[in-house]
Design a protein around this motif. Sequence first.
Motif, PDB file in Angstrom:
ATOM      1  N   THR A 127      -0.473   7.059 -11.699  1.00 49.68           N
ATOM      2  CA  THR A 127      -0.406   5.804 -12.449  1.00 49.68           C
ATOM      3  C   THR A 127      -1.767   5.534 -13.078  1.00 49.68           C
ATOM      4  OG1 THR A 127      -0.390   3.384 -12.155  1.00 49.68           O
ATOM      5  CG2 THR A 127      -0.617   4.684 -10.154  1.00 49.68           C
ATOM      6  N   LYS A 128      -1.775   4.821 -14.177  1.00 55.12           N
ATOM      7  CA  LYS A 128      -3.046   4.461 -14.832  1.00 55.12           C
ATOM      8  C   LYS A 128      -3.878   3.519 -13.959  1.00 55.12           C
ATOM      9  CE  LYS A 128      -3.532   0.792 -17.243  1.00 55.12           C
ATOM     10  NZ  LYS A 128      -3.539  -0.398 -18.117  1.00 55.12           N
ATOM     11  N   HIS A 129      -3.257   2.987 -12.913  1.00 52.96           N
ATOM     12  CA  HIS A 129      -3.919   2.054 -11.999  1.00 52.96           C
ATOM     13  C   HIS A 129      -4.944   2.763 -11.106  1.00 52.96           C
ATOM     14  CE1 HIS A 129      -4.005  -1.732  -9.784  1.00 52.96           C
ATOM     15  NE2 HIS A 129      -3.635  -1.148  -8.659  1.00 52.96           N
ATOM     16  N   PHE A 130      -4.735   4.086 -10.875  1.00 53.52           N
ATOM     17  CA  PHE A 130      -5.621   4.837  -9.967  1.00 53.52           C
ATOM     18  C   PHE A 130      -6.714   5.540 -10.767  1.00 53.52           C
ATOM     19  CE2 PHE A 130      -1.776   5.635  -6.909  1.00 53.52           C
ATOM     20  CZ  PHE A 130      -1.798   4.306  -6.529  1.00 53.52           C
ATOM     21  N   GLN A 131      -7.828   5.828 -10.088  1.00 55.89           N
ATOM     22  CA  GLN A 131      -8.943   6.538 -10.740  1.00 55.89           C
ATOM     23  C   GLN A 131      -8.463   7.824 -11.386  1.00 55.89           C
ATOM     24  OE1 GLN A 131     -11.940   6.918  -7.674  1.00 55.89           O
ATOM     25  NE2 GLN A 131     -12.432   4.731  -7.749  1.00 55.89           N
ATOM     26  N   LEU A 160      -8.857   3.679  -5.894  1.00 56.76           N
ATOM     27  CA  LEU A 160      -8.370   4.833  -5.131  1.00 56.76           C
ATOM     28  C   LEU A 160      -6.864   4.654  -4.940  1.00 56.76           C
ATOM     29  CD1 LEU A 160     -11.151   5.051  -2.391  1.00 56.76           C
ATOM     30  CD2 LEU A 160     -10.748   6.660  -4.281  1.00 56.76           C
ATOM     31  N   PRO A 161      -6.154   5.757  -4.695  1.00 55.36           N
ATOM     32  CA  PRO A 161      -4.706   5.610  -4.484  1.00 55.36           C
ATOM     33  C   PRO A 161      -4.404   4.646  -3.332  1.00 55.36           C
ATOM     34  CG  PRO A 161      -5.277   7.920  -4.751  1.00 55.36           C
ATOM     35  CD  PRO A 161      -6.579   7.166  -4.652  1.00 55.36           C
ATOM     36  N   HIS A 162      -3.414   3.816  -3.536  1.00 56.39           N
ATOM     37  CA  HIS A 162      -2.990   2.871  -2.495  1.00 56.39           C
ATOM     38  C   HIS A 162      -1.534   2.501  -2.745  1.00 56.39           C
ATOM     39  CE1 HIS A 162      -4.406   0.447  -5.910  1.00 56.39           C
ATOM     40  NE2 HIS A 162      -3.399  -0.361  -5.602  1.00 56.39           N
ATOM     41  N   CYS A 163      -0.860   2.100  -1.671  1.00 57.08           N
ATOM     42  CA  CYS A 163       0.515   1.593  -1.752  1.00 57.08           C
ATOM     43  C   CYS A 163       1.413   2.499  -2.587  1.00 57.08           C
ATOM     44  CB  CYS A 163       0.527   0.165  -2.298  1.00 57.08           C
ATOM     45  SG  CYS A 163      -0.468  -0.982  -1.318  1.00 57.08           S
ATOM     46  N   VAL A 164       1.342   3.787  -2.291  1.00 55.03           N
ATOM     47  CA  VAL A 164       2.224   4.737  -2.969  1.00 55.03           C
ATOM     48  C   VAL A 164       3.606   4.652  -2.319  1.00 55.03           C
ATOM     49  CG1 VAL A 164       2.635   7.185  -3.466  1.00 55.03           C
ATOM     50  CG2 VAL A 164       0.322   6.228  -3.684  1.00 55.03           C
ATOM     51  N   GLN A 165       4.603   4.550  -3.162  1.00 53.60           N
ATOM     52  CA  GLN A 165       6.003   4.374  -2.716  1.00 53.60           C
ATOM     53  C   GLN A 165       6.350   5.308  -1.564  1.00 53.60           C
ATOM     54  OE1 GLN A 165       8.229   5.170  -6.273  1.00 53.60           O
ATOM     55  NE2 GLN A 165       7.300   3.467  -7.376  1.00 53.60           N
ATOM     56  N   GLY A 166       6.898   4.731  -0.505  1.00 50.45           N
ATOM     57  CA  GLY A 166       7.395   5.539   0.601  1.00 50.45           C
ATOM     58  C   GLY A 166       6.346   5.962   1.611  1.00 50.45           C
ATOM     59  N   THR A 167       5.067   5.636   1.382  1.00 57.21           N
ATOM     60  CA  THR A 167       4.028   6.014   2.352  1.00 57.21           C
ATOM     61  C   THR A 167       3.799   4.883   3.353  1.00 57.21           C
ATOM     62  OG1 THR A 167       2.216   5.116   1.009  1.00 57.21           O
ATOM     63  CG2 THR A 167       2.853   7.421   0.594  1.00 57.21           C
ATOM     64  N   ALA A 168       3.143   5.232   4.477  1.00 54.74           N
ATOM     65  CA  ALA A 168       2.852   4.220   5.501  1.00 54.74           C
ATOM     66  C   ALA A 168       1.933   3.138   4.934  1.00 54.74           C
ATOM     67  CB  ALA A 168       2.212   4.879   6.715  1.00 54.74           C
ATOM     68  N   GLY A 169       1.050   3.521   4.022  1.00 53.73           N
ATOM     69  CA  GLY A 169       0.131   2.547   3.440  1.00 53.73           C
ATOM     70  C   GLY A 169       0.830   1.479   2.615  1.00 53.73           C
ATOM     71  N   ALA A 170       2.014   1.798   2.141  1.00 57.79           N
ATOM     72  CA  ALA A 170       2.763   0.839   1.327  1.00 57.79           C
ATOM     73  C   ALA A 170       3.622  -0.103   2.180  1.00 57.79           C
ATOM     74  CB  ALA A 170       3.653   1.581   0.334  1.00 57.79           C
ATOM     75  N   GLU A 171       3.746   0.204   3.467  1.00 54.35           N
ATOM     76  CA  GLU A 171       4.541  -0.665   4.360  1.00 54.35           C
ATOM     77  C   GLU A 171       3.827  -2.003   4.534  1.00 54.35           C
ATOM     78  OE1 GLU A 171       7.477   0.170   6.036  1.00 54.35           O
ATOM     79  OE2 GLU A 171       7.410   1.913   4.710  1.00 54.35           O
ATOM     80  N   PHE A 172       4.602  -3.048   4.789  1.00 52.92           N
ATOM     81  CA  PHE A 172       3.991  -4.324   5.163  1.00 52.92           C
ATOM     82  C   PHE A 172       3.242  -4.137   6.484  1.00 52.92           C
ATOM     83  CE2 PHE A 172       7.633  -6.210   2.644  1.00 52.92           C
ATOM     84  CZ  PHE A 172       6.827  -6.678   1.619  1.00 52.92           C
ATOM     85  N   HIS A 173       2.190  -4.930   6.690  1.00 58.51           N
ATOM     86  CA  HIS A 173       1.474  -4.901   7.964  1.00 58.51           C
ATOM     87  C   HIS A 173       2.500  -5.093   9.091  1.00 58.51           C
ATOM     88  CE1 HIS A 173      -0.953  -6.326  11.307  1.00 58.51           C
ATOM     89  NE2 HIS A 173      -2.012  -5.842  10.689  1.00 58.51           N
ATOM     90  N   ASP A 178       5.833   0.909 -12.630  1.00 64.60           N
ATOM     91  CA  ASP A 178       5.634   1.462 -13.974  1.00 64.60           C
ATOM     92  C   ASP A 178       4.234   2.082 -14.039  1.00 64.60           C
ATOM     93  OD1 ASP A 178       4.935   1.856 -16.652  1.00 64.60           O
ATOM     94  OD2 ASP A 178       6.099   0.134 -17.339  1.00 64.60           O
ATOM     95  N   PRO A 179       4.138   3.403 -14.267  1.00 64.82           N
ATOM     96  CA  PRO A 179       2.818   4.062 -14.248  1.00 64.82           C
ATOM     97  C   PRO A 179       1.888   3.598 -15.356  1.00 64.82           C
ATOM     98  CG  PRO A 179       4.524   5.595 -14.981  1.00 64.82           C
ATOM     99  CD  PRO A 179       5.234   4.356 -14.546  1.00 64.82           C
ATOM    100  N   GLY A 180       2.423   2.829 -16.301  1.00 62.32           N
ATOM    101  CA  GLY A 180       1.601   2.328 -17.406  1.00 62.32           C
ATOM    102  C   GLY A 180       1.067   0.929 -17.169  1.00 62.32           C
ATOM    103  N   GLU A 181       1.336   0.353 -15.980  1.00 64.09           N
ATOM    104  CA  GLU A 181       0.930  -1.036 -15.714  1.00 64.09           C
ATOM    105  C   GLU A 181       0.089  -1.142 -14.454  1.00 64.09           C
ATOM    106  OE1 GLU A 181       4.348  -3.516 -15.238  1.00 64.09           O
ATOM    107  OE2 GLU A 181       4.613  -3.799 -17.404  1.00 64.09           O
ATOM    108  N   ASP A 182      -0.934  -2.018 -14.474  1.00 62.29           N
ATOM    109  CA  ASP A 182      -1.649  -2.353 -13.231  1.00 62.29           C
ATOM    110  C   ASP A 182      -0.772  -3.220 -12.347  1.00 62.29           C
ATOM    111  OD1 ASP A 182      -4.262  -1.129 -13.509  1.00 62.29           O
ATOM    112  OD2 ASP A 182      -4.593  -2.516 -15.170  1.00 62.29           O
ATOM    113  N   ALA A 183      -0.082  -4.169 -12.976  1.00 66.02           N
ATOM    114  CA  ALA A 183       0.844  -5.061 -12.278  1.00 66.02           C
ATOM    115  C   ALA A 183       0.186  -5.792 -11.116  1.00 66.02           C
ATOM    116  CB  ALA A 183       2.086  -4.295 -11.815  1.00 66.02           C
ATOM    117  N   TYR A 184      -0.881  -6.529 -11.409  1.00 65.99           N
ATOM    118  CA  TYR A 184      -1.490  -7.359 -10.379  1.00 65.99           C
ATOM    119  C   TYR A 184      -0.615  -8.576 -10.058  1.00 65.99           C
ATOM    120  CZ  TYR A 184      -5.845  -4.766 -11.148  1.00 65.99           C
ATOM    121  OH  TYR A 184      -6.797  -3.780 -11.245  1.00 65.99           O
ATOM    122  N   SER A 185       0.122  -9.050 -11.062  1.00 68.72           N
ATOM    123  CA  SER A 185       0.833 -10.319 -10.896  1.00 68.72           C
ATOM    124  C   SER A 185       2.254 -10.132 -10.380  1.00 68.72           C
ATOM    125  CB  SER A 185       0.903 -11.031 -12.260  1.00 68.72           C
ATOM    126  OG  SER A 185       1.827 -12.086 -12.225  1.00 68.72           O
TER     127      SER A 185
END
Length: 200
Positions: free
Chosen positions: A64-68, A75-88, A105-112
């Motif tokens: 995604t354009k959101h990652f370096q 840095l990569p974070h909250c990638v679909q299906g990974t443990a890091g993307a799970e709720f605490h 959407d790989p073209g969006e940062d989607a902060y909101s």
Amino acid sequence: MALAIDPSRDALVVVDVQNDFCPGGSLGVPDGDAVVPVLNAYAALFQAAGAPVFASRDWHPARTKHFQSGGGVWLPHCVQGTAGAEFHPGLALPDDATVISKGHDPGEDAYSCFQAETDDGMPFAAALGERGVNRLFVGGLATDYCVKATVLDALKEGFEVVVLEDASRAVDLKPGDGERAMAEIVAAGARRARLEDLTG
Ligand code: VGL
């Protein structure tokens, strides 16, 4: 000042309380997990009042354009299906809470959260409209990114907004970013509240 939860118009929005944004995660927000028990208390109040609870999650593809690696800043974070993307694991959402996802959407940062949608593909704003919501109580991670972007969009969309300062923490890439974000949020028209300000 006391704020009574009105189930005919209020909703709680729990922003991105995911493992990758908590200490130990790939983008751990300092003290980020401190919001968990506080948000659990807010969620219990909203549930008891019969008011809806929404929980957003960052839900990125591996590229995604959101990652370096895609030209972004993170840095990569909250990638679909990974443990890091799970709720605490300590986050206690009501059974009928609505999960909304953003950043797929790989073209969006989607902060909101206003770029998020339900599992059925309904935009967040439409899901709020369906419930008659016109006031949002917003807390989570992080104050200077997704909480700020969500609050500013909500105000633009005409919602009243209460930002839950005891249930939010900042990334603080630059020292003071969290404080500045909170000032911007308040200047834009949101009010701040803490747990003791709410009545059921
Ligand atoms: C967020 C940094 C990068 C957030 C998302 O949820 O606030 N912060 N992506």
